[in-house]
Design a protein around this motif. Structure first.
Motif, short mmCIF file in Angstrom:
data_model
loop_
_atom_site.label_atom_id
_atom_site.label_comp_id
_atom_site.label_asym_id
_atom_site.label_seq_id
_atom_site.Cartn_x
_atom_site.Cartn_y
_atom_site.Cartn_z
N LYS A 100 5.56 -4.83 1.83
CA LYS A 100 5.63 -3.60 1.03
C LYS A 100 4.26 -2.93 0.96
CE LYS A 100 9.49 -4.81 -1.95
NZ LYS A 100 9.90 -5.13 -3.32
N LYS A 101 3.21 -3.72 0.78
CA LYS A 101 1.86 -3.15 0.70
C LYS A 101 1.47 -2.51 2.03
CE LYS A 101 -2.08 -2.44 -1.26
NZ LYS A 101 -2.22 -1.46 -2.31
N SER A 104 3.31 0.73 2.40
CA SER A 104 2.77 1.80 1.56
C SER A 104 1.45 2.33 2.13
CB SER A 104 2.55 1.30 0.13
OG SER A 104 1.51 0.36 0.07
#
Length: 112
Positions: A100-101, A104
């Motif tokens: 997810k990081k 993003s």
């Protein structure tokens, strides 16, 4: 019956066809195993976690272990005995957070 001797080129073509067929069969086996793992991921994960927990608990309470035979076993020793179980549970969560990081970071850069 007499066997007709094949030329080197024909032998290579037959071997190529045989290898292509073997690769296709192995590919189907791998795809079947991946499909099974995908469909039964929860069950497989739960079984592995339970097996790991069961073995850790069994080691913890068995009298044969050197750690357990100590008179005073602290919380740190107990935590160390459950480290493999905790890692098996935390690893997928950490991987998900990392993905997810990364997503993003990539999406922020592409919007600029």
């Amino acid at each position: 019956m007499m066997k007709i001797k094949l030329s080197a080129l024909e032998e290579l073509r037959q071997e190529k066809a045989r290898l292509i067929h073997e690769c296709a069969v192995e590919k189907q086996k791998v795809l079947h195993n991946l499909d099974y793992a995908k469909k039964n991921f929860g069950t497989l994960f739960l079984n592995s976690a339970l097996t790991s927990t069961k073995s850790s608990v069994a080691d913890l309470f068995s009298g044969s272990s050197a750690k357990v035979s100590k008179k005073s076993q602290g919380f740190g020793d107990l935590l160390l005995s459950f480290t493999p179980v905790l890692w098996n549970v935390a690893q997928p969560m950490l991987i998900g957070l990392a993905i997810k990081k990364i997503k993003s970071l990539v999406t922020k850069r592409s919007k600029r």
